[in-house]
Scaffold this active site. Structure first.
Site, PDB file in Angstrom:
ATOM      1  N   ARG A  63      -0.155  16.301  19.739  1.00 44.75           N
ATOM      2  CA  ARG A  63       0.936  17.857  19.865  1.00 44.75           C
ATOM      3  C   ARG A  63       0.506  18.989  19.817  1.00 44.75           C
ATOM      4  O   ARG A  63       0.754  20.219  20.418  1.00 44.75           O
ATOM      5  CB  ARG A  63       2.745  17.771  19.946  1.00 44.75           C
ATOM      6  CG  ARG A  63       2.237  17.046  21.186  1.00 44.75           C
ATOM      7  CD  ARG A  63       3.787  15.593  20.775  1.00 44.75           C
ATOM      8  NE  ARG A  63       4.038  15.128  20.158  1.00 44.75           N
ATOM      9  CZ  ARG A  63       4.930  14.374  19.121  1.00 44.75           C
ATOM     10  NH1 ARG A  63       6.018  14.097  19.972  1.00 44.75           N
ATOM     11  NH2 ARG A  63       5.507  13.155  18.447  1.00 44.75           N
ATOM     12  N   LYS A 172       2.514  -1.078  13.057  1.00 47.59           N
ATOM     13  CA  LYS A 172       3.869  -1.868  12.433  1.00 47.59           C
ATOM     14  C   LYS A 172       5.115  -0.397  12.806  1.00 47.59           C
ATOM     15  O   LYS A 172       4.469   1.035  12.203  1.00 47.59           O
ATOM     16  CB  LYS A 172       4.084  -2.816  11.490  1.00 47.59           C
ATOM     17  CG  LYS A 172       3.846  -1.770  10.484  1.00 47.59           C
ATOM     18  CD  LYS A 172       4.249  -2.766   9.396  1.00 47.59           C
ATOM     19  CE  LYS A 172       5.728  -2.147   8.442  1.00 47.59           C
ATOM     20  NZ  LYS A 172       6.061  -1.280   8.212  1.00 47.59           N
ATOM     21  N   ASP A 201      -0.869  -5.750  10.748  1.00 43.99           N
ATOM     22  CA  ASP A 201       0.010  -5.964   9.509  1.00 43.99           C
ATOM     23  C   ASP A 201      -0.988  -4.980   8.486  1.00 43.99           C
ATOM     24  O   ASP A 201      -1.733  -6.128   8.218  1.00 43.99           O
ATOM     25  CB  ASP A 201      -0.145  -7.342   9.707  1.00 43.99           C
ATOM     26  CG  ASP A 201       0.808  -7.360   8.306  1.00 43.99           C
ATOM     27  OD1 ASP A 201       1.183  -6.512   7.240  1.00 43.99           O
ATOM     28  OD2 ASP A 201       1.959  -8.717   8.142  1.00 43.99           O
ATOM     29  N   HIS A 202      -1.152  -4.456   8.164  1.00 44.67           N
ATOM     30  CA  HIS A 202      -2.459  -4.197   6.601  1.00 44.67           C
ATOM     31  C   HIS A 202      -2.216  -5.318   5.518  1.00 44.67           C
ATOM     32  O   HIS A 202      -3.298  -4.995   4.824  1.00 44.67           O
ATOM     33  CB  HIS A 202      -2.274  -2.589   6.960  1.00 44.67           C
ATOM     34  CG  HIS A 202      -0.913  -2.188   5.210  1.00 44.67           C
ATOM     35  ND1 HIS A 202       0.002  -2.405   5.281  1.00 44.67           N
ATOM     36  CD2 HIS A 202      -1.177  -2.193   3.570  1.00 44.67           C
ATOM     37  CE1 HIS A 202       1.326  -1.875   4.184  1.00 44.67           C
ATOM     38  NE2 HIS A 202       0.136  -1.801   3.105  1.00 44.67           N
ATOM     39  N   LYS A 206      -5.835  -6.673   3.244  1.00 49.52           N
ATOM     40  CA  LYS A 206      -6.020  -6.594   1.519  1.00 49.52           C
ATOM     41  C   LYS A 206      -6.538  -8.002   1.617  1.00 49.52           C
ATOM     42  O   LYS A 206      -6.332  -9.360   1.773  1.00 49.52           O
ATOM     43  CB  LYS A 206      -4.669  -6.820   1.179  1.00 49.52           C
ATOM     44  CG  LYS A 206      -3.815  -5.294   1.127  1.00 49.52           C
ATOM     45  CD  LYS A 206      -2.738  -5.543   0.111  1.00 49.52           C
ATOM     46  CE  LYS A 206      -1.614  -4.590   0.467  1.00 49.52           C
ATOM     47  NZ  LYS A 206      -2.145  -3.159   0.152  1.00 49.52           N
ATOM     48  N   GLU A 240       8.329  -2.639  -5.571  1.00 47.64           N
ATOM     49  CA  GLU A 240       7.510  -1.482  -4.969  1.00 47.64           C
ATOM     50  C   GLU A 240       8.329  -0.686  -6.098  1.00 47.64           C
ATOM     51  O   GLU A 240       9.390  -1.081  -6.572  1.00 47.64           O
ATOM     52  CB  GLU A 240       7.514  -1.367  -3.835  1.00 47.64           C
ATOM     53  CG  GLU A 240       6.929  -1.124  -2.459  1.00 47.64           C
ATOM     54  CD  GLU A 240       7.129  -0.235  -1.685  1.00 47.64           C
ATOM     55  OE1 GLU A 240       5.645   0.099  -1.364  1.00 47.64           O
ATOM     56  OE2 GLU A 240       7.718  -1.101  -0.849  1.00 47.64           O
ATOM     57  N   ASP A 259      11.072  -2.922   8.059  1.00 42.85           N
ATOM     58  CA  ASP A 259       9.740  -2.865   6.784  1.00 42.85           C
ATOM     59  C   ASP A 259       8.875  -3.423   6.667  1.00 42.85           C
ATOM     60  O   ASP A 259       7.304  -3.011   6.488  1.00 42.85           O
ATOM     61  CB  ASP A 259      10.514  -1.408   5.782  1.00 42.85           C
ATOM     62  CG  ASP A 259       9.004  -0.585   5.991  1.00 42.85           C
ATOM     63  OD1 ASP A 259       8.629  -0.521   6.510  1.00 42.85           O
ATOM     64  OD2 ASP A 259       9.087  -0.650   4.211  1.00 42.85           O
ATOM     65  N   HIS A 264       4.914  -7.946   6.754  1.00 40.18           N
ATOM     66  CA  HIS A 264       3.789  -8.676   5.639  1.00 40.18           C
ATOM     67  C   HIS A 264       4.501  -9.556   4.839  1.00 40.18           C
ATOM     68  O   HIS A 264       3.808 -11.364   4.492  1.00 40.18           O
ATOM     69  CB  HIS A 264       4.435  -7.486   4.659  1.00 40.18           C
ATOM     70  CG  HIS A 264       3.757  -5.402   5.148  1.00 40.18           C
ATOM     71  ND1 HIS A 264       2.981  -5.597   5.823  1.00 40.18           N
ATOM     72  CD2 HIS A 264       4.211  -4.574   4.588  1.00 40.18           C
ATOM     73  CE1 HIS A 264       2.620  -4.306   6.520  1.00 40.18           C
ATOM     74  NE2 HIS A 264       3.230  -3.740   5.591  1.00 40.18           N
ATOM     75  N   LYS A 364      12.327  -2.067  -2.658  1.00 44.68           N
ATOM     76  CA  LYS A 364      11.566  -0.510  -3.522  1.00 44.68           C
ATOM     77  C   LYS A 364      12.479   0.017  -4.846  1.00 44.68           C
ATOM     78  O   LYS A 364      13.546   0.243  -4.853  1.00 44.68           O
ATOM     79  CB  LYS A 364      11.878   0.726  -2.253  1.00 44.68           C
ATOM     80  CG  LYS A 364      11.484   0.627  -0.863  1.00 44.68           C
ATOM     81  CD  LYS A 364      11.046   1.517  -0.335  1.00 44.68           C
ATOM     82  CE  LYS A 364       9.686   1.474   1.164  1.00 44.68           C
ATOM     83  NZ  LYS A 364       9.021   0.901   0.690  1.00 44.68           N
ATOM     84  N   LYS A 369       5.344  -1.919  -9.716  1.00 46.85           N
ATOM     85  CA  LYS A 369       4.721  -2.388  -8.824  1.00 46.85           C
ATOM     86  C   LYS A 369       4.729  -3.526  -8.970  1.00 46.85           C
ATOM     87  O   LYS A 369       3.167  -4.311  -9.327  1.00 46.85           O
ATOM     88  CB  LYS A 369       3.473  -1.188  -7.854  1.00 46.85           C
ATOM     89  CG  LYS A 369       3.092  -1.836  -6.700  1.00 46.85           C
ATOM     90  CD  LYS A 369       2.393  -0.601  -6.214  1.00 46.85           C
ATOM     91  CE  LYS A 369       1.196  -1.092  -5.281  1.00 46.85           C
ATOM     92  NZ  LYS A 369       2.095  -1.285  -3.885  1.00 46.85           N
TER      93      LYS A 369
END
Ligand code: BG6
Length: 516
Positions: A63, A172, A201-202, A206, A240, A259, A264, A364, A369
């Site tokens: 935009r 996602k 789905d990243h 991996k 995380e 999320d 995942h 989280k 991690k």
């Protein structure tokens, strides 16, 4: 615990990579964070590794009113921030392939203009029909853009062209419950065939997640014991230490179940639990993943804490730094009931897994991690070392460490030199960076290349999305009705008592986070 040093030699390496054909990539949301942080860097890497054809262009849409040159400057800056040693010539050659179109996503005229622009760019860049439409925009815009792509004829250019070369890539979250996911699929399918749709789905991009398939199905020794007769339980963790950053607008309406868990966590679960596919073919693999999802036992919603627990972080310390609680995050309501942690116990009702618990947790602002899959085998049925009080021998545990410190570890018991009966737990440890060096490709590189090549193996199919939402929607609805707050946990903690009770009630415990 003692460690056995790795002695893996890199022999008989079998590598196959297909390079992308001439491709046009149209990115909606080009001035956004995802494009700047992930997409541009990954495409540039593919470009410098000669994995995409020189006949390539990226048309960014947004935009914001900016020129091609301004877009190129933004891209240059973003790429330099990621990698200070970007060669100037390569950078110029790459950014010359970037173009920009601004407009209103709801306006049909924008798409009519886009159609002309794409035709013109296809001509000047020598591209014949291979085109990716990438939705890097907030999810409420997915139906709007997809509908407009269909109405304008962009999803099916002209009849002489090969439809399968036109692809739609969707980030996602794909829907927010079973109803919205099914509705979105309906809209998408009005304009695109499922074979043209790439739902990202990243996690599937991996390296270490893909390695689950190689580990299981390129070795003969694991498969015979990969079942209820030998496995006591499985733990899947995505912990995380980061909080929600500046994403409260999205996160507070989503929460950890939407999320992380629906996508995942369940993706990793299905790769661990699926039957051997016939071949490394997109639909053969996705069929097996879907069969697992279909076999997951419905959650017993009452009482809650026996099968699923939610938590929310309060103020605490991580790495010695004070961090605020979820309610104090910018943009979060002080009475928000959004969960930032979920722990659950699942069962897969099939011959292989009947009554083997799968414990899943994600949160989280935890102490570390740590993403891992730990398979705990059954203990020995009888100890012949009773005389030395060795009745409780630890079980073998196989850990697939997804990140950080990517690797695989198998723990086992062994005789220690010295007294006649003396035992220790040893670990056989394979670490990716020790063997293959530190440069593991970014998940998006893999996924973007696969979209360009037309390989859907690592993308989520319609039935996968709908079945996983069907499993979780009753929980989301019950949480919505339930006026109580999630359990509190202190930022920087490893866990909290309600999550611990979920596994300890079965006489087991969570693995420590980031245990090396
Ligand atoms: C994203 C979630 O899909 O995955 C984020 O939206 C999360 O909330 C991220 O932080 C974690 O990804 P990774 O690759 O850092 O484990």
């Amino acid at each position: 615990m003692k460690e056995i040093k790795p002695s893996v030699s890199v022999q008989d390496v079998i590598c196959a990579e297909i390079t992308a054909p001439p491709t046009a990539m149209v990115v909606f949301g080009a001035s956004g964070d995802l494009t700047r942080r992930k997409l541009l860097a990954s495409i540039f890497k593919l470009y410098t590794n000669d994995l995409i054809d020189d006949k390539f262009y990226l048309l960014g849409c947004g935009r914001k009113k900016i020129s091609d040159q301004q877009f190129r400057d933004i891209a240059k800056q973003a790429l330099k921030e990621k990698n200070a040693e970007v060669p100037a010539e390569k950078l110029k050659a790459f950014t010359d392939k970037l173009h920009y179109a601004s407009g209103d996503y709801t306006d049909p005229q924008f798409y009519a203009n886009l159609k002309d622009k794409i035709a013109e760019l296809n001509k000047s860049h020598g591209i014949d029909g291979n085109i990716l439409f990438y939705l890097a925009v907030p999810p409420f815009l997915y139906p709007v853009i997809v509908q407009q792509l269909g109405d304008s004829g962009l999803s099916c250019l002209d009849e002489s062209q090969d439809q399968s070369k036109i692809r739609l890539v969707i980030e996602k979250p794909f829907g927010r419950d079973s109803k919205s996911a099914a509705e979105l699929n309906k809209i998408v399918h009005k304009c695109f065939d499922e074979s043209q749709v790439y739902r990202i789905d990243h996690y599937l991009g991996k390296e270490t997640v893909q390695n689950i398939l190689m580990f299981r199905f390129a070795n003969a020794i694991f498969e015979p014991i990969w079942k209820r007769d030998y496995i006591d339980h499985v733990q899947i963790t995505i912990a995380e230490s980061l909080g929600i950053g500046h994403r409260s607008g999205y996160y507070d309406k989503s929460g950890a179940l939407r999320d992380m868990f629906q996508n995942h966590m369940l993706s990793m679960l299905s790769l661990v639990a699926m039957e051997p596919p016939t071949s490394f073919n997109a639909d053969h693999i996705r069929d097996e993943k879907v069969k697992v999802l279909r076999s997951i036992r419905k959650f017993n919603l009452e009482p809650w804490s026996e099968s699923i627990v939610r938590g929310q972080y309060i103020e605490g310390h991580i790495d010695g730094e004070k961090v605020q609680g979820y309610h104090s995050e910018e943009g979060v309501d002080t009475d928000s009931t959004t969960e930032t942690y979920v722990a659950a116990k699942l069962f897969i009702d099939n011959w292989r897994w009947k009554d083997v618990p799968f414990y899943l947790r994600t949160g989280k602002r935890l102490s570390h991690k740590d993403t891992e899959i730990a398979i705990t085998f059954k203990k020995v049925p009888h100890s012949m070392f009773l005389s030395a009080d060795l009745e409780e021998m630890p079980p073998n545990i196989l850990v697939l460490q997804i990140q950080p410190d990517e690797g695989i570890t198998l723990s086992f018991q062994a005789k220690r030199p010295g007294s006649k009966i003396c035992m220790s737990t040893l670990r056989m440890n394979f670490n990716y960076s020790d063997i293959f060096g530190t440069e593991t490709p970014e998940a998006y590189q893999r996924l973007l290349l696969d979209c360009m090549v037309g390989d859907q193996t690592l993308f989520t199919r319609q039935d996968d999305v709908e079945i996983s939402w069907k499993l979780l929607t009753p929980i989301l609805q019950a949480w919505e009705k339930d006026k109580t707050m999630p359990f509190e946990y202190r930022a920087g903690a490893e866990s909290f008592s309600a999550a611990d009770n979920l596994i300890e009630a079965d006489g087991r415990t969570w693995r420590k986070l980031a245990t090396d």
